[in-house]
Motif scaffolding. Structure first.
Motif, PDB file in Angstrom:
ATOM      1  N   CYS A  31      34.204  38.865  55.854  1.00 20.31           N
ATOM      2  CA  CYS A  31      33.581  37.555  55.740  1.00 20.31           C
ATOM      3  C   CYS A  31      34.016  36.840  54.462  1.00 20.31           C
ATOM      4  CB  CYS A  31      32.058  37.698  55.736  1.00 20.31           C
ATOM      5  SG  CYS A  31      31.379  38.340  57.288  1.00 20.31           S
ATOM      6  N   GLU A  32      33.998  35.542  54.546  1.00 21.28           N
ATOM      7  CA  GLU A  32      34.291  34.694  53.401  1.00 21.28           C
ATOM      8  C   GLU A  32      33.283  34.979  52.285  1.00 21.28           C
ATOM      9  OE1 GLU A  32      34.037  29.883  52.488  1.00 21.28           O
ATOM     10  OE2 GLU A  32      33.942  30.613  54.555  1.00 21.28           O
ATOM     11  N   GLN A  60      38.465  34.403  67.157  1.00 23.55           N
ATOM     12  CA  GLN A  60      38.340  33.738  65.863  1.00 23.55           C
ATOM     13  C   GLN A  60      36.871  33.560  65.545  1.00 23.55           C
ATOM     14  OE1 GLN A  60      40.436  30.040  65.645  1.00 23.55           O
ATOM     15  NE2 GLN A  60      39.900  29.674  63.503  1.00 23.55           N
ATOM     16  N   HIS A  89      34.099  31.613  59.266  1.00 19.58           N
ATOM     17  CA  HIS A  89      33.876  32.199  57.931  1.00 19.58           C
ATOM     18  C   HIS A  89      34.346  33.651  57.840  1.00 19.58           C
ATOM     19  CE1 HIS A  89      31.545  28.607  57.187  1.00 19.58           C
ATOM     20  NE2 HIS A  89      30.742  28.904  58.205  1.00 19.58           N
ATOM     21  N   ALA A  90      35.328  34.028  58.689  1.00 17.17           N
ATOM     22  CA  ALA A  90      35.847  35.401  58.642  1.00 17.17           C
ATOM     23  C   ALA A  90      37.350  35.395  58.840  1.00 17.17           C
ATOM     24  CB  ALA A  90      35.185  36.266  59.712  1.00 17.17           C
ATOM     25  N   VAL A  91      37.996  36.452  58.342  1.00 18.18           N
ATOM     26  CA  VAL A  91      39.432  36.631  58.503  1.00 18.18           C
ATOM     27  C   VAL A  91      39.697  38.096  58.847  1.00 18.18           C
ATOM     28  CG1 VAL A  91      39.885  37.163  56.073  1.00 18.18           C
ATOM     29  CG2 VAL A  91      41.686  36.124  57.445  1.00 18.18           C
ATOM     30  N   ILE A  92      40.796  38.361  59.571  1.00 12.42           N
ATOM     31  CA  ILE A  92      41.171  39.745  59.876  1.00 12.42           C
ATOM     32  C   ILE A  92      42.037  40.254  58.736  1.00 12.42           C
ATOM     33  CG2 ILE A  92      42.560  41.192  61.414  1.00 12.42           C
ATOM     34  CD1 ILE A  92      41.579  39.411  63.716  1.00 12.42           C
ATOM     35  N   ILE A  93      41.754  41.434  58.247  1.00 10.47           N
ATOM     36  CA  ILE A  93      42.485  41.998  57.110  1.00 10.47           C
ATOM     37  C   ILE A  93      43.292  43.230  57.538  1.00 10.47           C
ATOM     38  CG2 ILE A  93      40.861  41.124  55.376  1.00 10.47           C
ATOM     39  CD1 ILE A  93      39.589  43.916  55.277  1.00 10.47           C
ATOM     40  N   LYS A 138      32.211  43.397  55.898  1.00 12.53           N
ATOM     41  CA  LYS A 138      33.303  43.790  56.785  1.00 12.53           C
ATOM     42  C   LYS A 138      32.759  44.420  58.060  1.00 12.53           C
ATOM     43  CE  LYS A 138      36.169  44.810  52.744  1.00 12.53           C
ATOM     44  NZ  LYS A 138      36.862  45.852  51.975  1.00 12.53           N
ATOM     45  N   TYR A 164      49.528  39.128  62.381  1.00 15.02           N
ATOM     46  CA  TYR A 164      49.185  38.448  63.630  1.00 15.02           C
ATOM     47  C   TYR A 164      50.060  38.944  64.778  1.00 15.02           C
ATOM     48  CZ  TYR A 164      48.629  34.997  67.264  1.00 15.02           C
ATOM     49  OH  TYR A 164      48.383  34.396  68.474  1.00 15.02           O
ATOM     50  N   TYR A 180      37.401  42.680  60.368  1.00 18.97           N
ATOM     51  CA  TYR A 180      37.096  41.355  59.836  1.00 18.97           C
ATOM     52  C   TYR A 180      36.463  41.489  58.455  1.00 18.97           C
ATOM     53  CZ  TYR A 180      37.527  39.286  64.557  1.00 18.97           C
ATOM     54  OH  TYR A 180      37.978  38.864  65.775  1.00 18.97           O
TER      55      TYR A 180
END
Length: 205
Positions: A175-176, A150, A153-157, A187, A161, A173
């Motif tokens: 970034c926000e 984790q 300020h980032a998420v997996i696209i 990314k 899950y 990933y």
């Protein structure tokens, strides 16, 4: 006009009738069932067992079957007690027989799912006297990775899950808004290599 209306009523009522067809008594070779009747209503359940030297084509020495729109499900069947039912091997695939069971001497070859590997490299099992010899086991591969790290300020696209990932898996990933990786990029991809994830990004303003 009346005839046309009557036809509409008959057609409108027909689908409901099709969903509640009764069943005739099952033809159970080498076994017996209860209750014994000529016809059975939709969703009525019967219980059956098999004669000496035979067994149900499902797990257990007795079994049940339910009338579903004129068809027994699952179909009551008695097989030879030396036949084998399909083994339960988590995280694996193997050759399925159309009949649903295997005769003595039949062999299955197991292939594990991507994140798993065969324990002791044992990939086959043989049906012998109604049971399987040395059923293969699929265990988590040492080369798989756990969930990706984790990162603030980032998420997996583009990836649902999951807890484990096969070797060489790739995740991305993003970034926000207002954050980026290496200058203007927002990314970055990481990879599962020999059981560990490659270095993840840092999202900064």
């Amino acid at each position: 006009m009346w005839v046309r209306y009557l036809g509409f009523v008959i057609l409108f009522g027909l689908p409901g009738a099709l969903h509640a067809q009764p069943c005739g008594a099952p033809g159970l070779d080498g076994g017996y069932f209860f209750p014994k009747q000529e016809t059975y209503s939709h969703e009525i359940e019967i219980t059956y067992a098999c004669d000496s030297g035979r067994k149900p084509a499902v797990k257990g020495w007795w079994a049940t079957s339910t009338c579903q729109n004129g068809v027994w499900s699952p179909e009551p069947q008695c097989i030879d007690e030396e036949d084998c039912l399909p083994p339960e091997i988590p995280n694996a695939k193997f050759n399925k027989k159309q009949s649903g069971w295997y005769n003595p001497g039949n062999t299955i070859r197991v292939t594990c799912d991507n994140e798993y590997e065969l324990k002791n490299r044992d990939a086959t099992a043989v049906c012998l006297n109604g049971t399987w010899t040395s059923v293969p086991v699929c265990e988590i591969s040492i080369n798989t990775c756990g969930e990706p790290p984790q990162i603030p300020h980032a998420v997996i696209i583009g990836q649902k899950y999951q807890e484990i990932f096969a070797a060489d898996s790739e995740v991305r990933y993003e970034c926000e808004d207002g954050y980026s990786v290496e200058g203007a990029e927002s990314k970055k991809n990481i990879f599962c290599l020999s059981g560990s994830w490659s270095e993840g990004p840092k999202c900064s303003k």
